[in-house]
Motif scaffolding. Structure first.
Motif, mmCIF file in Angstrom:
data_model
loop_
_atom_site.group_PDB
_atom_site.id
_atom_site.type_symbol
_atom_site.label_atom_id
_atom_site.label_comp_id
_atom_site.label_asym_id
_atom_site.label_seq_id
_atom_site.Cartn_x
_atom_site.Cartn_y
_atom_site.Cartn_z
ATOM 1 N N HIS A 37 -9.056 1.478 4.753
ATOM 2 C CA HIS A 37 -8.377 1.007 3.555
ATOM 3 C C HIS A 37 -7.371 -0.091 3.904
ATOM 4 N N LEU A 87 0.807 -1.217 0.000
ATOM 5 C CA LEU A 87 0.000 0.000 0.000
ATOM 6 C C LEU A 87 0.845 1.275 0.000
ATOM 7 N N ASN A 134 -7.876 7.851 0.562
ATOM 8 C CA ASN A 134 -8.095 6.584 -0.160
ATOM 9 C C ASN A 134 -9.572 6.343 -0.492
ATOM 10 N N ASP A 147 -2.014 8.794 0.793
ATOM 11 C CA ASP A 147 -2.741 10.012 0.415
ATOM 12 C C ASP A 147 -2.318 11.114 1.377
ATOM 13 N N GLU A 184 0.080 3.977 -2.309
ATOM 14 C CA GLU A 184 -1.284 4.504 -2.274
ATOM 15 C C GLU A 184 -1.486 5.521 -1.161
#
Length: 862
Positions: free
Chosen positions: A775, A762, A815, A767, A765
């Motif tokens: 998430h 992750l 996310n 943010d 990913e």
């Protein structure tokens, strides 16, 4: 007359692939349809990295003509991994030779096939670890005069610039792991030559590591940028000429031999070398006589999977990694631009120069650092048990909302208490180890230390209750008899002791007097009684020495003011929980007496931080409860039928493995912290005891007779378990010596390793430097088994905090989730990932860590 074309009933090749694909699916493998020529998938294949195809999908795919069969590797196929030998399998024979030498019988278990290009595939499953992605293990470099494209083995390559010329890097051996796939038989051109893909062998992480290291051992090329000592890491104000000159002219073979490395001759294009302390096997390769590539994790000062120039080898072996000092010493020997004249032009300087091996004693901090590197924490190796036994204990922990890590030690205590002195481990004629264990579960109050222990002990308590009821009934009948009727009859036999909750020696003597096996388990809600119970008769002296004798399986005689107590043949097991603060005060009391006399070293510690385990409606199922109770019941019944002790013996290969492991560990003792080094002699005995009880549990579970010989593999399981407990002991002793102020350890378990794997995926990913907890939860649950699922974001947050990861104090959008708490991606996250990486690497390299010749190879990289 017109002839009809000849028709045959031979099915088209794709029908064979269809049949094989359906069979593979039934065997738990994820299959793909691909082109035979380009090997490209004929469908979007990412979904099938997470789930197997359905039967309908497979039938649709493989009814098309010219469809080749491929298997998806990794978790979706039960942790399938494949070693791919390219260039017509040139390195296969050398690799196989290494594997057969390091682990006899392992090569014959693999599934092997010949590929359409003439290469080889070696496939297996490794359920005890997370299979990594594709990795290049062995390389070769071919130098070319220019950058013109060249064709090698039917493939075209564009050379790249290297120093003053060009070269092509070729892969000899690589893996197909998570996120990878490979074509296989019965695809045309692929031929199965050993085994069956639908009956893949299940290897332990140690066995897999033997295969991986064997591949690295035959690699012929390392990129110069990855070789230590070719200019990187040298201080700017240090003349580099001596090091460069030594790289050109120094004889690294003489240098290695002078530090007890052993040359093992040539394997393929490489010279093989064995590290000090080993008697067989290989630990490193010398490529072209210049680049020293180490793949052993126990070859200090070299790190595993690293390459070194001759100058770097010299610097590490003789100057503790100080390049400046090494350069000065080489200059004095005539290397480089020496102040006394031109450099010499032969290798005689290397051969004749005195090379000092002395170094200053390590500081205490360095000693502790070494102990943590050599014996790191790693997740309990559940593969030492039969799968049903491991599943039983793990579900028991879940049903009690607690950690499963302490339960194996308690299981060892209970089984050992059941068999008593009727089972012993004979390392050699003059050395026998009794099955006696003291298990200490160090955790905070409220962590759930005692409920699982008492659940596991219900079969023991049932037998104890049955015995007391028997005695009560017989005694009532006895009391009703007249004095005349009692003549010539014996009074009822006193109740047999199965367990106790106190620790006085008089009580132990009373319980075990006339006991058929001498086996008894003492179950303590508070383990501090192990210490406080030794001082109940202060006027008569401490009982500590007697308890130490009992742990060693020796007779003990205690002289009191009124009488003497003699205990012989006792097999007293002790297990219980204790809070960290109480542990520090009680076991660290009397000015460290319990360290000095060895009491502490006799314990199997598990020391875990406070962590969240979700309470659900799950109970310990009847089937799982019966799995465990059957083992205990059979252990009691087996022991009662034995007329004399049953001795487990070590065949020669087990002895060699054990002695090599013990000797490798023992040479570490001078460099370890003085208090911790006391654990090693006890660990040597415990490894044999653990091997014996694990061996017995496997046989009792199967319902078969206990085999009289401890195989090499069984000995390996005992050593693996011993290393797990040594890793726990480092933190337990640190807690003891720092009076409870030592930093709490990080939880290392299958769930935290899985969490680290999920967070690593992750990372891209994030943010605004955050990941929504929801998430993370969703990603975790996609990877976890249903039993491992985290059911709410709140529970996920609790797990993240328990791992010392930081959660935002307020809510954010991240996310795609609105107004939620988030994981902050910071240094704590990076540190957690690195801790789990090293722990996982440790598990994966246990094959080099006490097993045969690579037994002690732990990760020592920074």
């Amino acid at each position: 007359m017109t002839s009809n074309p000849i028709r045959t009933n031979r099915p088209p090749v794709d029908v064979n692939c269809l049949t094989a694909a359906l069979a593979s699916c039934e065997a738990g493998l994820s299959v793909l349809p691909t082109r035979k020529d380009t090997k490209a998938p004929l469908t979007a294949w990412k979904p099938y990295q997470g789930r197997p195809a359905t039967r309908a999908e497979i039938e649709r795919w493989f009814r098309a003509p010219d469809t080749a069969l491929a298997l998806v590797c990794g978790r979706v196929s039960g942790n399938l991994e494949m070693l791919d030998f390219d260039l017509k399998g040139e390195a296969f024979a050398a690799w196989a030779d290494v594997v057969k030498t390091e682990a006899p019988g392992l090569f014959e278990r693999l599934v092997l096939e010949r590929s359409q290009s003439g290469g080889r595939h070696a496939a297996y499953r490794c359920p005890g670890m997370i299979i990594p992605g594709n990795q290049k293990l062995a390389m070769r470099a071919i130098h070319t005069p220019d950058d013109a494209e060249v064709e090698i083995d039917g493939k075209r390559f564009r050379p790249r610039r290297h120093e003053d010329g060009f070269l092509v890097e070729l892969v000899l051996i690589e893996t197909r792991g998570e996120g990878g796939y490979f074509l296989c038989a019965p695809t045309p051109g692929y031929e199965l030559i050993q085994g069956d893909f639908n009956r893949l062998p299940q290897l332990s992480p140690m066995e897999r590591d033997i295969l991986i290291h064997a591949a690295k051992a035959v690699s012929e090329w390392t990129r110069p940028a990855e070789v230590h000592g070719l200019g990187r890491g040298i201080p700017h104000d240090t003349p580099r000429q001596p090091g460069q000159d030594f790289n050109d002219r120094g004889d690294v073979r003489i240098l290695l031999a002078s530090h007890d490395w052993t040359s093992c001759g040539m394997r393929g294009a490489n010279e093989q070398w064995r590290r000090p302390g080993k008697t067989t096997g290989i630990s490193a390769s010398l490529l072209g006589g210049r680049v020293f590539h180490c793949f052993s994790s126990n070859a200090a000062p070299f790190d595993p999977d690293q390459s070194y120039s001759p100058f770097a080898v010299y610097t590490l072996l003789t100057h503790g990694g100080q390049y400046h000092a090494a350069a000065k010493a080489l200059a004095a020997q005539g290397f480089g631009n020496a102040p006394n004249g031109r450099p010499t032009t032969s290798n005689t300087a290397t051969a004749t120069a005195p090379i000092s091996r002395s170094r200053a004693p390590l500081s205490q901090s360095k000693r502790w650092e070494l102990a943590r590197r050599r014996f790191p924490r790693f997740a309990f190796p559940w593969d030492i048990f039969p799968a049903e036994v491991a599943a039983s204990l793990q579900q028991l922990a879940r049903s009690c909302a607690t950690s499963p890590t302490p339960l194996p030690a308690q299981a060892f205590c209970m089984v050992a208490g059941a068999v008593g002195r009727k089972l012993v481990v004979g390392i050699k004629d003059s050395w026998q180890e009794p099955l006696i264990f003291w298990a200490a579960d160090i955790r905070d109050s409220g962590a759930g230390k005692t409920p699982p222990m008492w659940e596991m002990a219900k079969e023991i308590a049932r037998r104890q209750d049955q015995e007391h009821e028997r005695y009560k009934a017989e005694n009532v009948s006895w009391e009703r008899l007249s004095i005349k009727d009692r003549q010539g009859q014996l009074p009822p036999e006193k109740p047999r002791g199965y367990f106790s909750t106190n620790l006085t020696l008089e009580g132990v003597h009373a319980q075990l007097d006339g006991h058929p096996t001498g086996g008894m388990i003492i179950l303590l809600n508070e383990l501090s009684a192990l210490i406080s119970g030794q001082n109940q008769y202060k006027s008569g002296g401490t009982d500590r020495e007697s308890w130490l004798c009992l742990h060693d399986g020796k007779p003990t005689r205690i002289v009191r003011a009124k009488e003497a107590v003699f205990i012989n043949g006792a097999r007293v097991q002790v297990c219980g929980g204790i809070q960290p603060g109480i542990f520090s005060k009680v076991f660290g009391g009397e000015n460290g007496q319990f360290i000095d006399d060895g009491t502490v070293f006799r314990c199997l510690f598990t020391y875990e931080p406070s962590s969240h385990h979700e309470l659900t409606g799950e109970s310990w199922s009847q089937a799982n409860r019966q799995t465990w109770n059957a083992i205990l019941s059979r252990a009691f019944d087996w022991a009662d039928k034995q007329d004399k002790p049953f001795r487990l013996t070590f065949p020669p290969e087990s002895q060699a493995r054990y002695f090599g492991w013990r000797n490798t560990l023992d040479v570490l003792r001078p460099d370890l912290p003085a208090p911790f080094s006391g654990f090693l002699p006890k660990a040597f005995g415990y490894a044999a005891r653990l091997a014996g009880v694990i061996h017995a549990i496997a046989a009792l579970h199967s319902g078969e007779d206990i085999p009289a010989e401890l195989s090499r593999e069984a000995m390996g399981l005992g050593m693996k378990a011993a290393h797990f407990y040594l890793g726990q002991a480092v933190d337990a002793l640190s807690l003891l010596l720092h009076d409870g102020e030592a930093a709490r350890p990080t939880e290392v378990s299958s769930r935290t390793i899985l969490l680290a794997s999920v967070l690593h995926k992750l990372a891209a990913e994030t943010d605004n430097g955050r990941l929504a907890v929801k998430h993370v939860q969703n990603a975790y649950n996609r990877e976890a088994t249903p039993e491992e699922h985290i059911r709410t974001p709140h529970a996920m947050g609790g797990m993240l905090r328990a791992c010392r990861l930081n959660i935002t104090t307020g809510k954010h959008n991240a996310n795609g989730h609105k107004s939620c708490y988030c994981l902050i991606w910071d240094e704590q996250t990076a540190e957690f990932l690195e801790t789990m990486r090293r722990s996982l690497h440790c598990q994966q390299t246990l094959a080099q860590h006490g097993f045969s010749d690579e037994d002690m190879d732990f990760d020592e990289s920074a």
